[in-house]
Structures are given as C-alpha cells and as structure tokens.
Design a protein around this motif. Structure first.
Motif, PDB file in Angstrom:
ATOM      1  N   PHE A  50       0.828  -1.220   0.000  1.00 23.05           N
ATOM      2  CA  PHE A  50       0.000   0.000   0.000  1.00 23.05           C
ATOM      3  C   PHE A  50       0.857   1.263   0.000  1.00 23.05           C
ATOM      4  O   PHE A  50       0.482   2.262  -0.613  1.00 23.05           O
ATOM      5  CB  PHE A  50      -0.981  -0.018   1.187  1.00 23.05           C
ATOM      6  CG  PHE A  50      -2.247  -0.763   0.871  1.00 23.05           C
ATOM      7  CD1 PHE A  50      -2.328  -2.134   1.020  1.00 23.05           C
ATOM      8  CD2 PHE A  50      -3.359  -0.097   0.382  1.00 23.05           C
ATOM      9  CE1 PHE A  50      -3.474  -2.839   0.706  1.00 23.05           C
ATOM     10  CE2 PHE A  50      -4.526  -0.785   0.060  1.00 23.05           C
ATOM     11  CZ  PHE A  50      -4.580  -2.155   0.220  1.00 23.05           C
ATOM     12  N   VAL A  51       1.993   1.232   0.706  1.00 22.60           N
ATOM     13  CA  VAL A  51       2.907   2.375   0.648  1.00 22.60           C
ATOM     14  C   VAL A  51       3.373   2.562  -0.793  1.00 22.60           C
ATOM     15  O   VAL A  51       3.430   3.688  -1.310  1.00 22.60           O
ATOM     16  CB  VAL A  51       4.115   2.169   1.589  1.00 22.60           C
ATOM     17  CG1 VAL A  51       5.207   3.195   1.293  1.00 22.60           C
ATOM     18  CG2 VAL A  51       3.683   2.285   3.042  1.00 22.60           C
ATOM     19  N   GLY A  52       3.658   1.456  -1.468  1.00 20.45           N
ATOM     20  CA  GLY A  52       4.048   1.525  -2.874  1.00 20.45           C
ATOM     21  C   GLY A  52       2.962   2.152  -3.726  1.00 20.45           C
ATOM     22  O   GLY A  52       3.218   3.048  -4.540  1.00 20.45           O
ATOM     23  N   LEU A  53       1.719   1.697  -3.493  1.00 20.44           N
ATOM     24  CA  LEU A  53       0.592   2.219  -4.270  1.00 20.44           C
ATOM     25  C   LEU A  53       0.389   3.712  -4.001  1.00 20.44           C
ATOM     26  O   LEU A  53       0.185   4.508  -4.936  1.00 20.44           O
ATOM     27  CB  LEU A  53      -0.675   1.439  -3.921  1.00 20.44           C
ATOM     28  CG  LEU A  53      -1.929   1.785  -4.739  1.00 20.44           C
ATOM     29  CD1 LEU A  53      -1.698   1.496  -6.216  1.00 20.44           C
ATOM     30  CD2 LEU A  53      -3.136   1.014  -4.218  1.00 20.44           C
ATOM     31  N   ALA A  54       0.470   4.109  -2.719  1.00 20.03           N
ATOM     32  CA  ALA A  54       0.294   5.515  -2.360  1.00 20.03           C
ATOM     33  C   ALA A  54       1.396   6.365  -2.989  1.00 20.03           C
ATOM     34  O   ALA A  54       1.140   7.474  -3.471  1.00 20.03           O
ATOM     35  CB  ALA A  54       0.292   5.675  -0.841  1.00 20.03           C
ATOM     36  N   THR A  55       2.621   5.832  -2.996  1.00 17.27           N
ATOM     37  CA  THR A  55       3.726   6.554  -3.614  1.00 17.27           C
ATOM     38  C   THR A  55       3.455   6.767  -5.096  1.00 17.27           C
ATOM     39  O   THR A  55       3.682   7.850  -5.647  1.00 17.27           O
ATOM     40  CB  THR A  55       5.046   5.763  -3.438  1.00 17.27           C
ATOM     41  OG1 THR A  55       5.215   5.464  -2.058  1.00 17.27           O
ATOM     42  CG2 THR A  55       6.232   6.557  -3.952  1.00 17.27           C
ATOM     43  N   TYR A  56       2.919   5.718  -5.718  1.00 10.41           N
ATOM     44  CA  TYR A  56       2.592   5.835  -7.138  1.00 10.41           C
ATOM     45  C   TYR A  56       1.581   6.951  -7.372  1.00 10.41           C
ATOM     46  O   TYR A  56       1.763   7.818  -8.228  1.00 10.41           O
ATOM     47  CB  TYR A  56       2.037   4.498  -7.664  1.00 10.41           C
ATOM     48  CG  TYR A  56       1.343   4.624  -8.992  1.00 10.41           C
ATOM     49  CD1 TYR A  56       2.091   4.724 -10.169  1.00 10.41           C
ATOM     50  CD2 TYR A  56      -0.050   4.680  -9.066  1.00 10.41           C
ATOM     51  CE1 TYR A  56       1.459   4.879 -11.390  1.00 10.41           C
ATOM     52  CE2 TYR A  56      -0.689   4.823 -10.279  1.00 10.41           C
ATOM     53  CZ  TYR A  56       0.063   4.923 -11.444  1.00 10.41           C
ATOM     54  OH  TYR A  56      -0.566   5.076 -12.642  1.00 10.41           O
ATOM     55  N   HIS A  57       0.494   6.939  -6.564  1.00 10.64           N
ATOM     56  CA  HIS A  57      -0.538   7.963  -6.752  1.00 10.64           C
ATOM     57  C   HIS A  57       0.013   9.357  -6.482  1.00 10.64           C
ATOM     58  O   HIS A  57      -0.337  10.311  -7.177  1.00 10.64           O
ATOM     59  CB  HIS A  57      -1.745   7.669  -5.853  1.00 10.64           C
ATOM     60  CG  HIS A  57      -2.563   6.520  -6.350  1.00 10.64           C
ATOM     61  ND1 HIS A  57      -2.999   6.427  -7.653  1.00 10.64           N
ATOM     62  CD2 HIS A  57      -3.008   5.391  -5.739  1.00 10.64           C
ATOM     63  CE1 HIS A  57      -3.682   5.299  -7.818  1.00 10.64           C
ATOM     64  NE2 HIS A  57      -3.693   4.642  -6.665  1.00 10.64           N
ATOM     65  N   GLY A  58       0.882   9.448  -5.446  1.00  5.48           N
ATOM     66  CA  GLY A  58       1.483  10.741  -5.133  1.00  5.48           C
ATOM     67  C   GLY A  58       2.315  11.265  -6.292  1.00  5.48           C
ATOM     68  O   GLY A  58       2.167  12.409  -6.731  1.00  5.48           O
ATOM     69  N   LEU A  59       3.194  10.414  -6.826  1.00  2.00           N
ATOM     70  CA  LEU A  59       4.061  10.826  -7.935  1.00  2.00           C
ATOM     71  C   LEU A  59       3.238  11.106  -9.191  1.00  2.00           C
ATOM     72  O   LEU A  59       3.523  12.040  -9.948  1.00  2.00           O
ATOM     73  CB  LEU A  59       5.112   9.743  -8.215  1.00  2.00           C
ATOM     74  CG  LEU A  59       6.193   9.587  -7.147  1.00  2.00           C
ATOM     75  CD1 LEU A  59       7.082   8.389  -7.473  1.00  2.00           C
ATOM     76  CD2 LEU A  59       7.034  10.848  -7.043  1.00  2.00           C
ATOM     77  N   ASP A  60       2.197  10.284  -9.373  1.00  2.00           N
ATOM     78  CA  ASP A  60       1.310  10.463 -10.511  1.00  2.00           C
ATOM     79  C   ASP A  60       0.650  11.852 -10.440  1.00  2.00           C
ATOM     80  O   ASP A  60       0.583  12.571 -11.437  1.00  2.00           O
ATOM     81  CB  ASP A  60       0.247   9.356 -10.495  1.00  2.00           C
ATOM     82  CG  ASP A  60      -0.535   9.317 -11.803  1.00  2.00           C
ATOM     83  OD1 ASP A  60       0.115   9.431 -12.867  1.00  2.00           O
ATOM     84  OD2 ASP A  60      -1.764   9.182 -11.752  1.00  2.00           O
ATOM     85  N   ALA A  61       0.211  12.228  -9.245  1.00  2.00           N
ATOM     86  CA  ALA A  61      -0.418  13.543  -9.055  1.00  2.00           C
ATOM     87  C   ALA A  61       0.573  14.666  -9.307  1.00  2.00           C
ATOM     88  O   ALA A  61       0.204  15.756  -9.733  1.00  2.00           O
ATOM     89  CB  ALA A  61      -0.986  13.639  -7.643  1.00  2.00           C
ATOM     90  N   LEU A  62       1.854  14.384  -9.024  1.00  2.00           N
ATOM     91  CA  LEU A  62       2.884  15.393  -9.258  1.00  2.00           C
ATOM     92  C   LEU A  62       3.269  15.483 -10.729  1.00  2.00           C
ATOM     93  O   LEU A  62       4.091  16.316 -11.117  1.00  2.00           O
ATOM     94  CB  LEU A  62       4.134  15.087  -8.435  1.00  2.00           C
ATOM     95  CG  LEU A  62       4.003  15.279  -6.920  1.00  2.00           C
ATOM     96  CD1 LEU A  62       5.247  14.770  -6.209  1.00  2.00           C
ATOM     97  CD2 LEU A  62       3.770  16.754  -6.588  1.00  2.00           C
ATOM     98  N   GLY A  63       2.740  14.591 -11.527  1.00  2.00           N
ATOM     99  CA  GLY A  63       2.992  14.657 -12.952  1.00  2.00           C
ATOM    100  C   GLY A  63       4.130  13.785 -13.445  1.00  2.00           C
ATOM    101  O   GLY A  63       4.577  13.923 -14.578  1.00  2.00           O
ATOM    102  N   VAL A  64       4.601  12.876 -12.595  1.00  2.00           N
ATOM    103  CA  VAL A  64       5.651  11.954 -13.040  1.00  2.00           C
ATOM    104  C   VAL A  64       4.998  10.905 -13.931  1.00  2.00           C
ATOM    105  O   VAL A  64       4.021  10.259 -13.536  1.00  2.00           O
ATOM    106  CB  VAL A  64       6.339  11.277 -11.842  1.00  2.00           C
ATOM    107  CG1 VAL A  64       7.421  10.317 -12.324  1.00  2.00           C
ATOM    108  CG2 VAL A  64       6.928  12.318 -10.903  1.00  2.00           C
ATOM    109  N   THR A  65       5.503  10.722 -15.134  1.00  2.00           N
ATOM    110  CA  THR A  65       4.868   9.766 -16.037  1.00  2.00           C
ATOM    111  C   THR A  65       5.771   8.601 -16.434  1.00  2.00           C
ATOM    112  O   THR A  65       5.290   7.606 -16.960  1.00  2.00           O
ATOM    113  CB  THR A  65       4.420  10.470 -17.334  1.00  2.00           C
ATOM    114  OG1 THR A  65       5.536  11.192 -17.845  1.00  2.00           O
ATOM    115  CG2 THR A  65       3.248  11.405 -17.090  1.00  2.00           C
ATOM    116  N   SER A  66       7.084   8.755 -16.209  1.00  2.00           N
ATOM    117  CA  SER A  66       8.007   7.699 -16.629  1.00  2.00           C
ATOM    118  C   SER A  66       7.772   6.424 -15.829  1.00  2.00           C
ATOM    119  O   SER A  66       7.912   6.410 -14.602  1.00  2.00           O
ATOM    120  CB  SER A  66       9.449   8.186 -16.446  1.00  2.00           C
ATOM    121  OG  SER A  66      10.310   7.095 -16.327  1.00  2.00           O
ATOM    122  N   ALA A  67       7.391   5.363 -16.530  1.00  2.00           N
ATOM    123  CA  ALA A  67       7.068   4.113 -15.845  1.00  2.00           C
ATOM    124  C   ALA A  67       8.254   3.544 -15.049  1.00  2.00           C
ATOM    125  O   ALA A  67       8.073   3.123 -13.903  1.00  2.00           O
ATOM    126  CB  ALA A  67       6.553   3.083 -16.847  1.00  2.00           C
TER     127      ALA A  67
END
Lengths: 305, 235
Positions: A50-67
């Motif tokens: 879940f920490v991984g998932l939350a980190t993903y959503h956080g970075l996604d919201a910041l506009g990070v797109t590189s997989a």
C-alpha cells in the motif's frame, strides 16, 4: 500436456516461489537472531504494497509519467518505509519482551499485524476494496507455442532473486553479516566481541521487513491488484515455507518457498477447482513436517544462520 | 598499560552467586589472578566487569573510565577483551570468521591482517584449520581459537575466565605460556582460575574469593604461603 504448457506452469511456479521465498527469508532471519516468530510479517508486506501504491498515486499527481521511475520509486519507498517500520516494531514490541516466553512475542505480533491490517482497511481511501495496482513494467512477450514469457515477469523474478542473493551475500560476506551470525549463534559472546546486539536485531528486522515490502510490491505488480488481507495468506505461506525448509536456515527458507509454490502449482494442475491447490499444498506440508519435524535442512545441534 | 579497579562491588545474580562489597586492583602490566571455588562469585565478578550483569552498587574503573552503567559493546571498545569460560567459539563459523569476530571493533584492515598473522604465528594449528567450522574442532583447538579471538582486538586489558577448565595438563601448560607471553607484551591480565598452583606460578598478584567476599590477597608468592589458601587448595 505439451512442453509449452509445462514451461508455463514451471515459470508461474517460479514467480510464486520467489514471492514466498522473500517472505520466508524474513521469518528465518527473525528466528535466527532472536528466536522469535513475528506474526505481523505478512501484514508488513501488505502495508509495504500500500505504501508503494500511495507513492505511485502521489508521484502520478505530481505529474511523473516515466514508468521505470515510478516503478523504482514506489519499490524503494515501500522497502525503506517497511525497513523503518520493522526496526521500530523490533525496538518497541519485540525487544522489550526478550525475557518473556516466546509465545508472548507471537501473540503480540499477531495483534500488531491485525492493527496494521485494520488500519489500512479503515484509513486508506476505500481501503476495504481491492485496489488495482499499476502496470508499470514493460509487457513485451515472447510466445513459443502455448508458452508465453512476459518481460515484466522476468524482471520481477530477476529482482526477487537478486534481492535474496544480496541478503545471502550480506549475511555470509560482510562485517554486518558476521555480527548477525555471531548474534544468532551466541548473543552473549557476540556482545563480548563488541557487537551491539540491539543494533544487530534492529538491522535484521529492518532487512527482513524491507524484503517483505519487496514481496508485496512484486505481488502487486504480478497480480495487478492488492487488498488489505493479501498479507494473511502470504504470511502463513511464508511461515510454512520457512518451517518446512528448517526455521533459521536461509537456504531452507528459499527451498521451502519454491517447494510450496511447486505444490500449489501441482495442485492447480491436478484439481479442476482452483481453491483445492492450497488445500493440497498445506496438506502436503503437514505430511512433510510429520516426516521431518525440524524441516528439510535440519538444524545441527541448535546452530543457525 | 592500563589498570582495572573494582571498588565495593555488590552484585545480585540468580540469588545463588552474589558479590558483597568486593574491591580489587588489577595493576597495569601485571597478571592478577582471582582464585576461588565454584560459587565463590568469580563468574559474577567477570560478568559485572563486562556489563553483562550490572552491579547493584560499587564502581569498576578501567584506567580513567567508569564501566558500570555502560553496555558491553562500549566497555569492550575501551580496550578490554574477554576469553570467556567454556571457550564459547561460534560453532557454525570458520576459524577465520571467529577470529574476525574478535576484531569486530577494529576498523583498520591492515591492523586486522597483522593481528590475524600474529595469532596464526602463535597457534599454527589455527592457520592449518582456518576454513574449518569451529564447532567441529577438538576442545583444545577451540581453546586456542578462543584465546586467539580474544587477542584479535589487541586489548590493553585481557580478562580470562577459567582457561584450564576441561583441558589436558599439556594444553593447560601451553595456554598459560601464551598468557604469560601476552602479558610480557604489555597487556594487563585478569585471570580467573581454579587451578591454583599453575595460576600463582604465572601471576604477579592475586585475590581469593569465598562466598562473594575477598578473603585473602597479596603477591603471588605470599599467597602461596597463605595458610587459608594452603588449607583450601594444597591440602
């Protein structure tokens, strides 16, 4: 059965095996250094995912797109966070009970695990529902007959194997590993050698917990879904794997993990109802334990790790 | 060279083995022995010095540093090493790894290598068996390993707990010679023993413990003539 299908089963079994082995290594490390069973281990795995998932959503919201950046960041975040959580739990729950009966540690970590699990369910946004886990790894695939080799799975398998080999090298080759083994074999003499026993325990728990986080993220990327209860079964399987292999023995944990995955895969092949695979695997684990009560790689005169 | 002063030490431990106000001084550069029968409090004294069983009252000073209240690994870092009772080698580690564990607090690789070579010179048998698991060696070899491991950190003060226990007379003699040579090199030694005759032969001074109290003390040759020691040990 044709060769392609057989290859597919074997590869899927290896994927499961590497996840189980990562969990089992944690159990075996904790038992090796402190003679305790930490039953919250599976739930630490869940929190890591879940920490991984939350980190993903956080970075996604910041506009990070590189997989690749996202995948690497969420994995590292999960491992670091769970490493810290593991050390904290060791410091405040496990070490204070050092002179209490081992059953108390088992009970209190069981409860701590429930707390972690319920915290996710209650406080993670819509935490009671299964969460889709992002597909961040390249899904190029190679098909040979009925065998499909997917690049994302190859990456997951390689990373898991590298992590386990890394832990093994750390334990057998480094100064820290020397301290961990010394503490596991004779904690008092280790202290006389100038080894800070408490530090060794904290590092060991951090190491095992970070590995659980990696297993959680691996499971998320493999199944593309996580849920708050995923650590329950993975914890029990990892624990069984560690015990079947010989609790306290690193090779045993890895062997046990792959053995359990193999039994599950066989169960899945033989029985048309998928749910039977766990019944089959656990039943055989019981038989193996009856045959070799101390595990497949038995401890020699109370010597471990 | 460094000395160890124990002042009015009182330690309670499992109720059976207790120290009542023990004071002693292990002088710099000397071999000081602690004699006494089983249950006299020798092991408790060692455990207190090492910080394994914290004392209730009293002080223990290594040079200018107070040891009481410090964790064991910090005490060891001050230049104290211990060869524990019963060897206590790490059974599933090789001989070499056991020795490296003894040098755990030494950071400089060159120093570790030098210490290793020196231990191998002292005990050529350990060099032959460097890769063997310590748990598979004989009692005498494990005793060598335990001594070698204690020397790896190049301690200023060496605490040795019952080195002759369970060894053949030949090994005991060899080990005592090693202890004397180490002491000649400037290392202060606190030697706990039941083997009175040989211990007094290599010690400068000694203390006799009985029921947790110092009942006799003095130079080794004086102690040898002490009526209480004679009555208790020489018959």
């Amino acid at each position: 059965m044709d060769a392609g299908l057989l290859g597919q089963y074997i590869f899927n079994g290896l994927m499961l095996g590497i996840i189980y082995a990562m969990v089992a290594v944690g159990f075996t490390l904790f038992f090796g250094v402190l003679d305790v069973i930490k039953f919250s281990h599976g739930d630490v795995l869940t929190v890591g995912a879940f920490v991984g998932l939350a980190t993903y959503h956080g970075l996604d919201a910041l506009g990070v797109t590189s997989a690749p950046v996202l995948a690497l960041s969420l994995t590292l975040a999960a491992m670091l966070a769970m490493g810290a959580l593991g050390a904290l739990m060791a410091r405040w729950i496990v070490l204070p009970l050092r002179n209490a009966p081992a059953i108390n540690v088992l009970l209190i970590t069981l409860m701590a695990g429930t707390v972690l699990r319920e915290l996710i369910r209650l406080f993670y946004p819509a935490g009671a529902n299964p969460k889709p886990f992002p597909r961040l790894l390249p899904t190029d695939s190679l098909t040979m007959g009925s065998f499909t080799l997917r690049l994302d799975n190859v990456i997951l398998l390689s990373v898991g194997a590298a992590a386990i080999v890394g832990v093994h090298l750390l334990i057998t080759r480094s100064r820290l590993g020397l301290a961990i083994r010394a503490a596991a074999q004779d904690s008092e003499t280790a202290r006389i050698m100038g080894i800070n026993f408490q530090m060794v325990v904290l590092v060991t728990f951090a190491l095992g917990s970070a590995l659980a986080a990696l297993a959680g993220v691996t499971a998320g990327l493999y199944y593309s879904e996580i849920n708050f209860g995923m650590g329950l079964l993975l914890g029990v399987i990892g624990f069984s794997a560690a015990v079947v292999g010989g609790l306290g023995n690193l090779y045993g944990a890895v062997l046990g993990g792959f053995l359990f995955a193999a039994l599950q895969t066989l169960g899945a092949v033989w029985f048309s109802v998928p749910a039977y695979k766990d019944v089959f695997a656990f039943a055989l684990v019981i038989l193996i334990m009856a045959w070799r009560p101390t595990g497949l790689i038995a401890e020699k005169t109370a010597e471990r790790v | 060279m460094i000395d160890l002063r124990v002042h009015e030490l009182t330690t309670a431990y499992d109720r059976a083995d207790v120290l009542h106000g023990v004071s002693l001084h292990a002088r710099a550069g000397e071999i000081t022995c602690i004699l006494g029968s089983n249950g006299a409090g020798k092991s408790t004294l060692i455990r207190s010095v090492l910080g394994l069983t914290p004392p209730r009252h009293g002080s223990i000073r290594l040079g200018d540093e107070e040891l009481t209240g410090r964790p064991t690994h910090r005490i060891v870092a001050l230049g104290l090493a211990c060869i524990p009772e019963g060897r206590k080698v790490f059974p599933r580690m090789s001989v070499r790894e056991n020795l490296l564990a003894g040098a755990y607090r030494v950071r400089a690789r060159d120093d570790i290598r030098d210490s290793l070579e020196q231990v191998f010179r002292t005990f050529p048998r350990l060099k032959e068996r460097a890769e063997q698991l310590a748990g598979t060696m004989s009692g005498g070899e494990q005793a060598m390993l335990s001594i070698g491991r204690g020397l790896m950190s190049r301690p200023k003060m060496l605490v040795i707990d019952e080195p002759s226990l369970g060894l053949s007379p030949l090994f005991v003699k060899e080990n005592f010679n090693v202890i004397r040579r180490v002491n000649d090199g400037g290392v202060s030694v606190l030697l706990v023993e039941q083997n009175v005759k040989q211990t007094l032969a290599i010690s400068h001074r000694g203390y006799v413990l009985a029921q947790g109290r110092v009942v006799a003390q003095g130079d080794a040759d004086v102690l040898r003539e002490n009526p209480e020691v004679r009555r208790a040990y020489f018959g």
